[in-house]
Write a protein that holds these residues in place. Structure first.
Motif, PDB file in Angstrom:
ATOM      1  N   ASN A  11       0.842  -1.201   0.000  1.00  0.00           N
ATOM      2  CA  ASN A  11       0.000   0.000   0.000  1.00  0.00           C
ATOM      3  C   ASN A  11       0.880   1.255   0.000  1.00  0.00           C
ATOM      4  O   ASN A  11       2.046   1.189   0.382  1.00  0.00           O
ATOM      5  CB  ASN A  11      -0.976  -0.012   1.184  1.00  0.00           C
ATOM      6  N   PRO A  12       0.349   2.377  -0.409  1.00  0.00           N
ATOM      7  CA  PRO A  12       1.161   3.597  -0.549  1.00  0.00           C
ATOM      8  C   PRO A  12       1.904   4.011   0.716  1.00  0.00           C
ATOM      9  O   PRO A  12       3.002   4.540   0.636  1.00  0.00           O
ATOM     10  CB  PRO A  12       0.136   4.661  -0.952  1.00  0.00           C
ATOM     11  N   GLU A  13       1.334   3.775   1.899  1.00  0.00           N
ATOM     12  CA  GLU A  13       2.007   4.161   3.135  1.00  0.00           C
ATOM     13  C   GLU A  13       3.300   3.378   3.346  1.00  0.00           C
ATOM     14  O   GLU A  13       4.231   3.860   3.974  1.00  0.00           O
ATOM     15  CB  GLU A  13       1.090   3.965   4.349  1.00  0.00           C
ATOM     16  N   ASN A  44       6.941  12.955  -8.530  1.00  0.00           N
ATOM     17  CA  ASN A  44       5.989  13.619  -9.424  1.00  0.00           C
ATOM     18  C   ASN A  44       4.719  12.814  -9.638  1.00  0.00           C
ATOM     19  O   ASN A  44       3.675  13.377  -9.952  1.00  0.00           O
ATOM     20  CB  ASN A  44       6.650  13.931 -10.766  1.00  0.00           C
ATOM     21  N   SER A  46       3.268  10.911  -7.266  1.00  0.00           N
ATOM     22  CA  SER A  46       2.702  10.538  -5.972  1.00  0.00           C
ATOM     23  C   SER A  46       1.680  11.534  -5.447  1.00  0.00           C
ATOM     24  O   SER A  46       1.674  12.704  -5.820  1.00  0.00           O
ATOM     25  CB  SER A  46       3.823  10.423  -4.938  1.00  0.00           C
ATOM     26  N   ALA A  47       0.884  11.026  -4.519  1.00  0.00           N
ATOM     27  CA  ALA A  47      -0.036  11.877  -3.764  1.00  0.00           C
ATOM     28  C   ALA A  47       0.803  12.772  -2.848  1.00  0.00           C
ATOM     29  O   ALA A  47       1.968  12.449  -2.562  1.00  0.00           O
ATOM     30  CB  ALA A  47      -0.979  10.997  -2.953  1.00  0.00           C
ATOM     31  N   PRO A  48       0.251  13.887  -2.359  1.00  0.00           N
ATOM     32  CA  PRO A  48       1.044  14.847  -1.570  1.00  0.00           C
ATOM     33  C   PRO A  48       1.811  14.234  -0.394  1.00  0.00           C
ATOM     34  O   PRO A  48       2.991  14.549  -0.215  1.00  0.00           O
ATOM     35  CB  PRO A  48      -0.004  15.852  -1.081  1.00  0.00           C
ATOM     36  N   ARG A  49       1.170  13.386   0.397  1.00  0.00           N
ATOM     37  CA  ARG A  49       1.847  12.830   1.574  1.00  0.00           C
ATOM     38  C   ARG A  49       3.082  12.031   1.169  1.00  0.00           C
ATOM     39  O   ARG A  49       4.163  12.197   1.725  1.00  0.00           O
ATOM     40  CB  ARG A  49       0.871  11.950   2.358  1.00  0.00           C
ATOM     41  N   GLU A  50       2.930  11.160   0.180  1.00  0.00           N
ATOM     42  CA  GLU A  50       4.064  10.358  -0.288  1.00  0.00           C
ATOM     43  C   GLU A  50       5.078  11.229  -1.011  1.00  0.00           C
ATOM     44  O   GLU A  50       6.280  10.991  -0.935  1.00  0.00           O
ATOM     45  CB  GLU A  50       3.588   9.224  -1.198  1.00  0.00           C
ATOM     46  N   ARG A  51       4.602  12.249  -1.707  1.00  0.00           N
ATOM     47  CA  ARG A  51       5.511  13.180  -2.399  1.00  0.00           C
ATOM     48  C   ARG A  51       6.475  13.816  -1.400  1.00  0.00           C
ATOM     49  O   ARG A  51       7.672  13.938  -1.668  1.00  0.00           O
ATOM     50  CB  ARG A  51       4.702  14.257  -3.123  1.00  0.00           C
ATOM     51  N   ALA A  87       3.912  19.645   1.463  1.00  0.00           N
ATOM     52  CA  ALA A  87       3.160  18.478   1.006  1.00  0.00           C
ATOM     53  C   ALA A  87       2.590  17.692   2.184  1.00  0.00           C
ATOM     54  O   ALA A  87       1.483  17.159   2.100  1.00  0.00           O
ATOM     55  CB  ALA A  87       4.044  17.574   0.146  1.00  0.00           C
ATOM     56  N   ASP A  88       3.353  17.611   3.271  1.00  0.00           N
ATOM     57  CA  ASP A  88       2.889  16.920   4.477  1.00  0.00           C
ATOM     58  C   ASP A  88       3.362  17.709   5.695  1.00  0.00           C
ATOM     59  O   ASP A  88       4.475  17.509   6.178  1.00  0.00           O
ATOM     60  CB  ASP A  88       3.427  15.490   4.520  1.00  0.00           C
TER      61      ASP A  88
END
Length: 183
Positions: A11-13, A44, A46-51, A87-88
Motif C-alpha cells: 500500500n502507498p504508506e 511527481n 505521488s499523492a502529496p503525503r508520499e511526495r 506536502a505533508d
C-alpha cells in the motif's frame, strides 16, 4: 527486481520504506544519479503525503552526496525540504532538514530558525528529536526567550532519558566558537 515487485504490491504508506531501501542500494553502488532520477519520477507521480517523503529522500541523497556542503546544494536541499513540509505538514524529517539547512544558509536568522524548530519539535518524538530539542532550546536562549529555553531543556532531558549520552547536556552560554566555548 525484488524491490520493484514489493512496490507494486504494498500500500502507498509502506512504499516510502522500500523506496528508501532502493535509494540506499543505488548509493552503495555509486548510482546516485539514477537514484535521484527515479526518486524525482516517483515524487511527481505521488499523492502529496508520499511526495513529501520522496522529496526528503532526494534531499538526503544530496545532503550525503558530498563531503563538504556547498551553498548551492544547501539551497536545493532547503527548497526540497520546504516542498516536503508543504506536502505533508506533519512530516518530521522535512522540518528537521529544513531547520538544518536554514541554520547553515542563514546562521544569523534565529527568529525563523526558532519557528522551524518549533514546527519540527511538534512533529517529532524520540531519539530523532534530540537535535531539534537541543537547537530549539539554545536558539530560544539566544533570542532571550529564557522560559521557552528552560522548558525545552527539560523536555530534552526527559526525551534523552535512555540515550547513550544522557548524562547531561552541557554548554557554556555564549559564542560557540568564542572564549567561552568548550574544547
Amino acid at each position: 527486481d525484488v524491490i520493484a515487485e514489493g512496490l507494486d504490491n504494498v500500500n502507498p504508506e509502506g512504499q516510502s520504506g522500500l523506496v528508501e531501501l532502493r535509494t540506499e542500494i543505488f548509493e552503495d553502488l555509486g548510482l546516485e544519479s539514477q537514484a535521484l532520477a527515479q526518486l524525482e519520477k516517483d515524487a511527481n507521480a505521488s499523492a502529496p503525503r508520499e511526495r513529501g517523503r520522496y522529496l526528503v529522500l532526494i534531499a538526503r541523497v544530496l545532503l550525503h552526496r558530498r563531503e563538504e556542503l556547498k551553498n548551492k546544494t544547501a539551497r536545493k536541499i532547503y527548497a526540497l525540504a520546504r516542498q516536503a513540509s508543504e506536502a505533508d505538514p506533519e512530516y518530521f524529517p522535512a522540518w528537521k532538514i529544513l531547520a538544518e539547512m536554514h541554520e547553515f544558509l542563514h546562521p544569523d536568522d534565529r527568529v525563523e530558525l526558532l519557528e522551524l524548530l518549533s514546527r519540527a519539535a511538534k512533529c517529532g518524538e524520540g531519539a530523532d528529536n534530540l537535535w531539534v530539542l537541543y537547537e530549539y532550546a539554545v536558539t530560544a536562549f539566544y533570542l532571550e526567550r529564557y522560559d521557552l529555553s528552560a522548558n525545552t531543556f527539560i523536555k530534552l532531558r526527559r526525551a534523552s532519558g535512555g540515550h547513550i549520552h544522557s548524562g547531561g547536556v552541557i554548554e557554556v552560554a555564549g559564542a560557540r566558537d568564542g572564549p567561552d566555548s568548550l574544547p
